[in-house]
Enzyme design. Sequence first.
Site, short mmCIF file in Angstrom:
data_model
loop_
_atom_site.label_atom_id
_atom_site.label_comp_id
_atom_site.label_asym_id
_atom_site.label_seq_id
_atom_site.Cartn_x
_atom_site.Cartn_y
_atom_site.Cartn_z
N SER A 106 6.08 -9.84 -33.04
CA SER A 106 6.67 -9.45 -31.64
C SER A 106 6.05 -10.95 -31.04
O SER A 106 5.07 -11.30 -31.99
CB SER A 106 5.14 -7.96 -31.12
OG SER A 106 4.98 -8.24 -30.12
N TYR A 129 10.07 -11.83 -24.96
CA TYR A 129 10.15 -11.77 -23.31
C TYR A 129 10.71 -12.50 -22.75
O TYR A 129 9.96 -13.54 -23.02
CB TYR A 129 9.07 -10.63 -22.47
CG TYR A 129 8.58 -9.33 -23.35
CD1 TYR A 129 9.49 -7.88 -23.53
CD2 TYR A 129 7.29 -9.01 -24.37
CE1 TYR A 129 8.97 -6.92 -24.13
CE2 TYR A 129 7.02 -8.30 -25.14
CZ TYR A 129 8.10 -7.21 -25.22
OH TYR A 129 7.31 -5.68 -25.11
N THR A 155 13.53 -8.49 -25.98
CA THR A 155 12.92 -7.16 -25.70
C THR A 155 13.72 -7.21 -23.98
O THR A 155 13.20 -7.62 -23.25
CB THR A 155 12.57 -6.78 -25.53
OG1 THR A 155 12.13 -7.06 -26.86
CG2 THR A 155 11.74 -5.25 -25.63
N LYS A 232 17.19 -6.12 -27.44
CA LYS A 232 17.16 -4.83 -27.92
C LYS A 232 16.26 -4.03 -26.57
O LYS A 232 15.76 -4.82 -26.04
CB LYS A 232 14.91 -5.07 -28.72
CG LYS A 232 14.70 -4.36 -29.47
CD LYS A 232 13.79 -4.16 -30.17
CE LYS A 232 12.39 -3.20 -30.66
NZ LYS A 232 11.82 -2.88 -29.63
N HIS A 256 12.49 1.43 -27.44
CA HIS A 256 11.47 1.47 -26.97
C HIS A 256 10.66 2.54 -28.07
O HIS A 256 8.75 2.42 -27.61
CB HIS A 256 11.18 1.03 -25.95
CG HIS A 256 9.57 -0.25 -26.47
ND1 HIS A 256 10.03 -1.37 -25.91
CD2 HIS A 256 8.73 -0.38 -26.44
CE1 HIS A 256 9.23 -2.62 -25.76
NE2 HIS A 256 8.06 -1.65 -26.19
C1 FNR Z 1 6.57 -1.03 -30.19
N1 FNR Z 1 7.25 -1.55 -29.85
C2 FNR Z 1 7.69 -3.25 -29.11
N2 FNR Z 1 8.77 -3.69 -29.24
C3 FNR Z 1 8.86 -4.75 -28.67
O1 FNR Z 1 10.01 -5.17 -28.32
N3 FNR Z 1 7.83 -5.55 -28.94
C4 FNR Z 1 7.22 -5.24 -29.10
O2 FNR Z 1 5.45 -5.92 -28.88
C5 FNR Z 1 6.46 -3.58 -29.36
N4 FNR Z 1 5.34 -3.34 -29.15
C6 FNR Z 1 5.17 -1.81 -29.73
C7 FNR Z 1 3.53 -1.55 -30.30
C8 FNR Z 1 3.81 -0.47 -30.89
C9 FNR Z 1 1.98 0.09 -31.22
C10 FNR Z 1 5.10 0.82 -30.77
C11 FNR Z 1 5.19 1.62 -31.69
C12 FNR Z 1 5.62 -0.61 -30.45
C13 FNR Z 1 8.67 -0.81 -30.02
C14 FNR Z 1 8.88 -1.12 -31.34
O3 FNR Z 1 9.71 -2.14 -31.63
C15 FNR Z 1 10.20 -0.16 -31.92
O4 FNR Z 1 11.38 -0.04 -30.20
C16 FNR Z 1 9.61 1.28 -32.15
O5 FNR Z 1 8.51 1.51 -32.60
C17 FNR Z 1 10.69 2.38 -33.09
O6 FNR Z 1 10.52 2.99 -32.84
P1 FNR Z 1 9.26 4.40 -34.22
O7 FNR Z 1 10.27 4.18 -35.30
O8 FNR Z 1 8.17 4.01 -33.92
O9 FNR Z 1 9.65 5.79 -33.86
#
Ligand code: FNR
Length: 358
Positions: A106, A129, A155, A232, A256
């Site tokens: 990320s 982003y 994203t 994404k 997300h």
């Molecule tokens: C995320 N997610 C996320 N997505 C992204 O594109 N950039 C990011 O920096 C983050 N940061 C982030 C932090 C935390 C703590 C979580 C839980 C999630 C979303 C992540 O990529 C993903 O889409 C979801 O977490 C998938 O769902 P599950 O497996 O957690 O249910």
Amino acid sequence: MPPINLMDYQPLAKQLIDRSAWDYIQGGSDDEITLQANQAAYTKLKLRPRVLVDVSQCTLETSVLGQTIAMPIGIAPMGCQGLVHAEGECAMARAAEAAQTVMIASAMANYSLEAIAQAANGPLWFQLYVYRERQITEALVRRVEAAGYQALVLTVDVPFLGRRERDLRNGFALPQHLHFANFAPTDAAGQHQQTLGASGIATHAAGRFDAALTWEAIDWLRSLTRLPIVLKGILSAEDAQLAVQHGVDGLIVSNHGGRQLDTVAATIECLPAIVDAVGSTCEVYLDGGIRRGTDVLKALALGAKMVFVGRPLLWGLAVDGQQGAHHVLELLRSEYSLALGLIGCPHSHQLNRHYISS
Ligand code: FNR
């Protein structure tokens, strides 16, 4: 008793993580309807096995964006992994390498993208982003290329941060010792103080991300780099088709993890229409709510090329650093392998919709 499945990691991790960080990780937006739906939707889908098929040698290997990986299960991009373990994203990258699968790092990581790339040799993609100041994004892209990442994941579901009420109640902000390591603390993109009525992360997003972004930005990004581009946060067939028209190489069907617009459908419910819309013109992946090998199997049967897992990997990282995250991946690998055998389909790539009851 050591954890024997992903959910076993959840209470162990909870004990180790500060309450407001735990809420930040676990939470979703508003009433967390989508957060729950992502997982619940898998229980509604029923499998339809075939028998008397030779499943003595099930193969999980697959290829994504032209690269061979050992299984169709990777690590979703998650910011601020330093919240759960001191080695944060570097330990996570080593877990991905050990499992021979993709980690998406990320932009909001607590280790710089260069440090993560140096920590491990596995396949690494970089999530970013588009910032209001386009030169911030351009500079990131140049660094991502120089560090040897194999794809860019843009994203597109965060024009604003979703309203995460747990974070509002806790006044969540990054602890003093952590920062967004890809940016200098003095840069606009590096700041994350909490302001009145918003969490520190929401304030960061509101101040920096470009809410005016349109498909033009994809053309701009395409003109900047030769790296494959993955979008994404796609949930509709219309957007999937536009993505293909704008030359993207892959899509992640994602809401997300229920952290953005609440009450959107579970990702597994959105998947089939998107697969139908793009055909073989670009690869389709999925994330959200994957907790069991049978969830992976259902996503692949409905047309996903691979899946990405989020929160459970943070639980593993919290419990035992690299080893914990790696164990989470190995648990899912063995559950998925068993599920392939039990459904009578020896190869991941042979899965199709006939393995799901209509
Ligand atoms: C995320 N997610 C996320 N997505 C992204 O594109 N950039 C990011 O920096 C983050 N940061 C982030 C932090 C935390 C703590 C979580 C839980 C999630 C979303 C992540 O990529 C993903 O889409 C979801 O977490 C998938 O769902 P599950 O497996 O957690 O249910």
